[in-house]
Scaffold this motif. Structure first.
Motif, PDB file in Angstrom:
ATOM      1  N   GLN A 150      17.378 -18.518   4.464  1.00 44.85           N
ATOM      2  CA  GLN A 150      19.097 -18.563   3.927  1.00 44.85           C
ATOM      3  C   GLN A 150      19.866 -20.040   3.902  1.00 44.85           C
ATOM      4  N   ALA A 151      19.825 -20.753   4.995  1.00 42.88           N
ATOM      5  CA  ALA A 151      20.200 -21.429   5.134  1.00 42.88           C
ATOM      6  C   ALA A 151      19.464 -22.955   4.330  1.00 42.88           C
ATOM      7  N   LEU A 152      18.246 -22.904   3.997  1.00 43.75           N
ATOM      8  CA  LEU A 152      17.723 -23.697   3.312  1.00 43.75           C
ATOM      9  C   LEU A 152      17.789 -23.460   1.814  1.00 43.75           C
ATOM     10  N   LEU A 153      19.034 -22.665   1.496  1.00 44.71           N
ATOM     11  CA  LEU A 153      20.134 -22.066   0.200  1.00 44.71           C
ATOM     12  C   LEU A 153      20.888 -22.499   0.320  1.00 44.71           C
ATOM     13  N   ASP A 154      21.977 -23.021   1.448  1.00 48.86           N
ATOM     14  CA  ASP A 154      23.155 -22.546   1.557  1.00 48.86           C
ATOM     15  C   ASP A 154      23.592 -24.109   1.958  1.00 48.86           C
ATOM     16  N   ASN A 199      20.254 -36.023   2.691  1.00 52.30           N
ATOM     17  CA  ASN A 199      18.662 -36.790   2.822  1.00 52.30           C
ATOM     18  C   ASN A 199      18.050 -34.981   2.673  1.00 52.30           C
ATOM     19  N   PHE A 200      18.228 -34.315   2.208  1.00 47.26           N
ATOM     20  CA  PHE A 200      17.594 -33.128   1.980  1.00 47.26           C
ATOM     21  C   PHE A 200      16.280 -32.854   2.452  1.00 47.26           C
ATOM     22  N   SER A 201      15.528 -33.637   1.733  1.00 48.99           N
ATOM     23  CA  SER A 201      14.153 -34.095   2.296  1.00 48.99           C
ATOM     24  C   SER A 201      13.375 -34.458   3.340  1.00 48.99           C
ATOM     25  N   GLU A 202      14.087 -35.382   3.840  1.00 52.93           N
ATOM     26  CA  GLU A 202      13.916 -36.381   5.437  1.00 52.93           C
ATOM     27  C   GLU A 202      14.376 -35.065   6.421  1.00 52.93           C
ATOM     28  N   THR A 203      15.556 -34.659   6.284  1.00 53.15           N
ATOM     29  CA  THR A 203      16.075 -33.608   7.112  1.00 53.15           C
ATOM     30  C   THR A 203      15.527 -32.406   7.602  1.00 53.15           C
ATOM     31  N   PHE A 204      14.534 -31.356   6.130  1.00 49.87           N
ATOM     32  CA  PHE A 204      13.969 -30.383   6.781  1.00 49.87           C
ATOM     33  C   PHE A 204      12.506 -30.622   6.261  1.00 49.87           C
ATOM     34  N   ASP A 205      12.368 -31.763   5.813  1.00 43.79           N
ATOM     35  CA  ASP A 205      10.456 -32.397   6.330  1.00 43.79           C
ATOM     36  C   ASP A 205       9.711 -31.206   6.278  1.00 43.79           C
ATOM     37  N   LEU A 206       9.387 -30.801   5.169  1.00 44.24           N
ATOM     38  CA  LEU A 206       9.042 -29.101   4.201  1.00 44.24           C
ATOM     39  C   LEU A 206       7.772 -29.687   2.983  1.00 44.24           C
ATOM     40  N   GLU A 254       0.073 -28.255   0.384  1.00 41.69           N
ATOM     41  CA  GLU A 254       0.100 -28.650   1.574  1.00 41.69           C
ATOM     42  C   GLU A 254       0.550 -30.255   0.501  1.00 41.69           C
ATOM     43  N   ASP A 255      -0.130 -30.272  -0.333  1.00 40.19           N
ATOM     44  CA  ASP A 255       0.684 -32.359  -1.642  1.00 40.19           C
ATOM     45  C   ASP A 255       2.156 -31.636  -1.848  1.00 40.19           C
ATOM     46  N   ILE A 256       2.469 -30.493  -1.449  1.00 46.92           N
ATOM     47  CA  ILE A 256       3.997 -30.204  -2.503  1.00 46.92           C
ATOM     48  C   ILE A 256       5.467 -30.785  -1.498  1.00 46.92           C
ATOM     49  N   GLY A 257       5.425 -31.392  -1.782  1.00 44.98           N
ATOM     50  CA  GLY A 257       6.977 -31.417  -1.166  1.00 44.98           C
ATOM     51  C   GLY A 257       8.324 -30.371  -1.136  1.00 44.98           C
ATOM     52  N   PHE A 258       9.394 -30.432  -0.300  1.00 48.96           N
ATOM     53  CA  PHE A 258       9.510 -29.965  -0.173  1.00 48.96           C
ATOM     54  C   PHE A 258      11.656 -30.208  -0.406  1.00 48.96           C
ATOM     55  N   THR A 259      12.130 -30.179  -1.473  1.00 51.48           N
ATOM     56  CA  THR A 259      13.201 -30.415  -2.710  1.00 51.48           C
ATOM     57  C   THR A 259      14.400 -29.995  -3.033  1.00 51.48           C
ATOM     58  N   LEU A 260      15.010 -30.732  -3.122  1.00 50.24           N
ATOM     59  CA  LEU A 260      16.549 -29.998  -3.923  1.00 50.24           C
ATOM     60  C   LEU A 260      16.157 -28.928  -5.612  1.00 50.24           C
ATOM     61  N   GLU A 261      14.962 -29.894  -5.860  1.00 49.51           N
ATOM     62  CA  GLU A 261      15.410 -28.899  -6.822  1.00 49.51           C
ATOM     63  C   GLU A 261      13.955 -27.152  -6.503  1.00 49.51           C
ATOM     64  N   ASN A 262      12.904 -27.540  -5.658  1.00 50.04           N
ATOM     65  CA  ASN A 262      12.055 -26.369  -5.943  1.00 50.04           C
ATOM     66  C   ASN A 262      12.703 -25.579  -3.892  1.00 50.04           C
ATOM     67  N   ARG A 263      13.631 -25.948  -3.334  1.00 49.51           N
ATOM     68  CA  ARG A 263      13.942 -24.906  -2.736  1.00 49.51           C
ATOM     69  C   ARG A 263      14.020 -23.593  -3.013  1.00 49.51           C
ATOM     70  N   GLN A 264      15.032 -23.251  -4.291  1.00 45.22           N
ATOM     71  CA  GLN A 264      14.903 -21.768  -4.553  1.00 45.22           C
ATOM     72  C   GLN A 264      12.655 -21.047  -4.605  1.00 45.22           C
ATOM     73  N   GLN A 265      11.793 -21.984  -5.157  1.00 46.95           N
ATOM     74  CA  GLN A 265      10.981 -21.432  -5.437  1.00 46.95           C
ATOM     75  C   GLN A 265      10.010 -20.666  -4.309  1.00 46.95           C
ATOM     76  N   PHE A 266      10.580 -22.000  -3.257  1.00 51.49           N
ATOM     77  CA  PHE A 266      10.055 -22.478  -1.861  1.00 51.49           C
ATOM     78  C   PHE A 266      10.606 -21.192  -0.747  1.00 51.49           C
ATOM     79  N   VAL A 267      11.903 -20.453  -1.504  1.00 51.78           N
ATOM     80  CA  VAL A 267      12.178 -19.485  -0.555  1.00 51.78           C
ATOM     81  C   VAL A 267      11.823 -17.997  -0.986  1.00 51.78           C
TER      82      VAL A 267
END
Length: 309
Positions: free
Chosen positions: A238-242, A247-254, A276-289
């Motif tokens: 939930q914290a990822l969504l909120d 520096n979203f991607s750099e903050t989480f580095d996932l 493993e090759d797909i970075g975690f970004t603001l645009e795809n965080r909903q999909q990640f969760v």
């Protein structure tokens, strides 16, 4: 009976209550036990004529205690019937084939291979056989199973250490293990064992979360339901969504991978092909969760599809 028209009217309205999310307990009749002996009423109901009034026709009145009494009566009737049929058929089977039919389900198991032995033994029985009284026989032990032995059997077999379930340390609740459900037979065993425990009046502690019971009602399971199971993990998602900082991607580095503890060893699981090759970004965080949420629910979905009802 004067009460009958009122009950029949209420019963006709029950299908609409599900759509309106009406709280069913407002229909419960807590004093039902004062009015009738539920077990006796149930036996009379299944043996009576279709037009005869019975309180058992109006199950929406039954609270948990009354439902338990009715189910216990049903189990006794079915068990007695299954054992009587086995005794009658056993005589003919003895004459025709020289082999009697047992009135019991007898599982011969060992302490060392409890899961494998149980699965092997259960495969010898049909669904109708499962309605007989259960007896457990541990190899090299002379104890007669008078109830205590099969209670110990269920408690051992459904213990998380046998990997059919896993226990979340924070909530102390059980969930379906990620690695167990590699075969349909294991899923079948889970369903049969839970059913046999209830059917044989064995009280065991299986602290499942609300998500499982929503699944029983064919309701979707989402992130909020898993809060009860693993609060820390759900809070992290939930914290990822909120998060709305820079520096979203750099903050989480996932990337699209998660870690799971399996027998004390950390394993990395990909949430999607080439995760493993797909970075975690603001645009795809909903999909990640959503994919992380599904990784928790998946063992339940797989088990559900392969477990007998």
């Amino acid at each position: 009976m004067a009460i009958s028209p009122t009950l029949e009217s209420s019963q006709r309205l029950m299908p609409y209550n599900a759509d309106l999310d009406v709280i069913l307990r407002i229909f419960y009749w807590p004093e039902l036990d004062w009015y009738a002996n539920v077990k006796q009423e149930f036996v009379k109901w299944i043996m009576g004529t279709p037009n005869e009034f019975s309180i058992c026709n109006f199950s929406f009145l039954f609270d948990a205690s009354a439902k338990t009494s009715m189910l216990q009566a049903d189990q006794v009737v079915q068990m007695h019937s299954a054992m009587a049929n086995a005794a009658n058929n056993g005589i003919f089977n003895l004459f025709d084939y020289g082999v009697p039919i047992s009135q019991y389900i007898v599982l011969n198991v060992t302490w060392k291979n409890l899961v494998q032995d149980s699965l092997r033994e259960l495969q010898h029985y049909s669904r109708s056989d499962l309605k007989k009284l259960l007896k457990i026989k541990f190899q090299d032990e002379e104890a007669e199973d008078a109830g205590g032995v099969h209670k110990e059997f269920f408690m051992l077999l459904l213990d998380p250490k046998y990997s059919m379930f896993k226990e979340f340390e924070e909530s102390r609740e059980l969930w379906f293990a990620d690695i167990t459900y590699e075969t349909e037979n294991m899923c079948y065993l889970i369903g049969v064992l839970c059913g046999l425990a209830i059917y044989n009046f064995t009280i065991i502690n299986l602290p499942f979360p609300l998500a499982l019971y929503k699944k029983l009602l064919n309701k979707p399971v989402d992130l909020s339901d898993l809060q009860q199971l693993s609060p820390a993990e759900v809070n992290s998602l939930q914290a990822l969504l909120d998060y709305d900082g820079e520096n979203f991607s750099e903050t989480f580095d996932l990337n699209f991978e998660i870690s799971r503890q399996v027998f004390g060893v950390t394993q990395t699981l990909s949430l999607m092909p080439n995760g493993e090759d797909i970075g975690f970004t603001l645009e795809n965080r909903q999909q990640f969760v959503e994919l992380s949420n599904y990784s928790l629910v998946y063992p339940l979905d797989y088990a559900w599809d392969h477990t007998p009802s």
